[in-house]
Design an enzyme around this catalytic site. Structure first.
Site, mmCIF file in Angstrom:
data_model
loop_
_atom_site.group_PDB
_atom_site.id
_atom_site.type_symbol
_atom_site.label_atom_id
_atom_site.label_comp_id
_atom_site.label_asym_id
_atom_site.label_seq_id
_atom_site.Cartn_x
_atom_site.Cartn_y
_atom_site.Cartn_z
ATOM 1 N N ARG A 81 27.377 -17.567 -48.930
ATOM 2 C CA ARG A 81 26.218 -18.246 -49.532
ATOM 3 C C ARG A 81 25.939 -17.717 -50.938
ATOM 4 N NH1 ARG A 81 21.025 -18.225 -45.942
ATOM 5 N NH2 ARG A 81 20.892 -16.121 -46.780
ATOM 6 N N LYS A 183 20.091 -19.847 -52.932
ATOM 7 C CA LYS A 183 19.034 -18.847 -52.758
ATOM 8 C C LYS A 183 18.617 -18.362 -54.150
ATOM 9 C CE LYS A 183 17.746 -15.727 -49.073
ATOM 10 N NZ LYS A 183 16.613 -16.540 -48.629
ATOM 11 N N GLU A 219 11.271 -26.986 -44.910
ATOM 12 C CA GLU A 219 11.262 -25.573 -44.517
ATOM 13 C C GLU A 219 9.845 -25.076 -44.313
ATOM 14 O OE1 GLU A 219 13.468 -22.809 -46.901
ATOM 15 O OE2 GLU A 219 15.208 -24.109 -47.009
HETATM 16 C C1 COI Z 1 15.174 -13.796 -45.564
HETATM 17 O O1 COI Z 1 14.816 -14.304 -44.501
HETATM 18 O O2 COI Z 1 15.937 -12.838 -45.644
HETATM 19 C C2 COI Z 1 14.710 -14.307 -46.804
HETATM 20 O O3 COI Z 1 15.448 -14.395 -47.719
HETATM 21 C C3 COI Z 1 13.299 -14.525 -46.913
HETATM 22 C C4 COI Z 1 12.742 -13.651 -47.969
HETATM 23 C C5 COI Z 1 12.393 -14.497 -49.131
HETATM 24 C C6 COI Z 1 11.640 -12.823 -47.463
#
Ligand code: COI
Length: 338
Positions: A81, A183, A219
């Site tokens: 990812r 991300k 989401e």
């Molecule tokens: C995760 O679940 O690891 C995420 O990336 C969420 C994060 C923004 C707290």
């Protein structure tokens, strides 16, 4: 480390021993890098990431197991990812081995910060930024990749209590053909205002609808959403604006292999959500967290009597069981470190 109160970990930053750092220029390959003491970094005020948000990250965890080992979970998926996200953000892609080795090196050097069994996990945050200066909007010349870690407890303050979500049609999280399926750091800044508003009204998180039709579920904050209805496990299909979560994929595979629940990716409406038997959200940070109620402009819809549903509990038990080596890892998901 002696000062860490293992019994009261929240989802907060705790400084650890070291962090990984590497740099790479446009057109070059990520190949060196290493550990440095945990600490502040220096950046140009014109750094690409500071001005135009050129950055993306990953989130994974190291778990202490009943066999007194420390394991990573499906880190190969995070590596893949990261490659997808960096490509979308015009950041040099790193190969899977480089990424995984860097994560392993960082966790091993900070192994004493992995919480004891049942007290929490070590959250691992690989992050890459455009760090050289730019004033015009363009991909910058030089990039910095860092990995820091932090011992964490539950993401939500009250631990396992089912969440109260708010649907707010004034905001979207991300648009199809945008960067929602990467991300990218910018996706999370877009969620801050709606989140703050929802929290000030007593909700835990925001449930977003799709940006094109304002009709289909997307989401929950930074987590994927699932519902269970008549023996089917249904989650919003990846339409370009939803992140392809590692826990999302794991839950679908566990459901099919262990619980005879049919996993289905679909466009889901609010009506279907309110008629479902159980609702929960997934993510590395939130693991599997039940949803107890959803508020929209017509009022509050209670789900599963505000309790964790049977399937939700089973899915969580199996997932967490594998991560702690209490349940056999039939899927080959664990990467033991020590
Ligand atoms: C995760 O679940 O690891 C995420 O990336 C969420 C994060 C923004 C707290």
């Amino acid at each position: 480390m002696d000062q860490i109160d293992w019994d009261n970990l929240g989802f907060n930053v705790v400084e650890t021993k070291s962090m990984f750092t590497a740099t790479c220029k446009q057109g070059e390959t990520w190949q060196k890098g290493g550990l440095v003491p945990y600490g502040k970094i220096e950046l140009s005020p014109a750094a690409g990431v500071l001005n135009y948000g050129q950055g993306c990250f990953e989130g994974t965890k190291a778990f202490r197991t009943v066999n007194n080992r420390v394991v990573l979970f499906r880190i190969d998926l995070n590596a893949k990812r990261m490659a997808i996200s960096t490509k979308r953000l015009c950041i040099p892609q790193m190969d899977t081995t480089f990424f995984i080795n860097a994560v392993k090196e960082t966790v091993l050097d900070n192994i004493d910060y992995v919480p004891p069994l049942n007290k929490g996990t070590l959250y691992v945050r690989p992050i890459v930024w455009g760090t050289s200066p730019a004033i015009g909007v363009k991909p910058v010349e030089e990039y910095t990749f860092m990995i820091f870690v932090s011992p964490v407890g539950p993401y939500f303050k009250d631990g396992v209590r089912p969440l109260n979500l708010k649907i707010n049609k004034d905001y979207h999280r991300a648009a199809p053909k945008g960067i929602g399926n990467a991300k990218a750091i910018g996706n999370y800044s877009a969620s801050l205002y709606p989140l703050t508003e929802a929290k000030s009204e007593g909700y835990d998180e925001v449930l977003y609808l799709d940006a094109k039709d304002d009709t289909f579920l997307e989401e929950v904050g930074s987590a994927n959403l699932f519902l269970i209805k008549d023996g089917k496990l249904i989650t919003p299909k990846l339409r370009g604006s939803i992140l392809d979560g590692v826990t999302r994929d794991s839950v679908m595979k566990i459901a099919k292999a262990k619980l005879e629940l049919d996993p289905i990716e679909a466009d889901i409406t609010l009506k279907e959500l309110y008629n479902s038997d159980e609702v929960f959200c997934t993510g590395t940070a939130v693991s599997v967290t039940p949803v107890g109620s959803i508020a929209d402009e017509d009022g509050v819809h209670s789900l599963s009597d505000g309790k964790i549903g049977l399937y939700t509990r089973k899915l969580k038990e199996i997932l967490v069981g594998i991560q702690r080596e209490e349940v056999k890892d039939d899927f080959g998901w664990l990467f033991p470190l020590k």
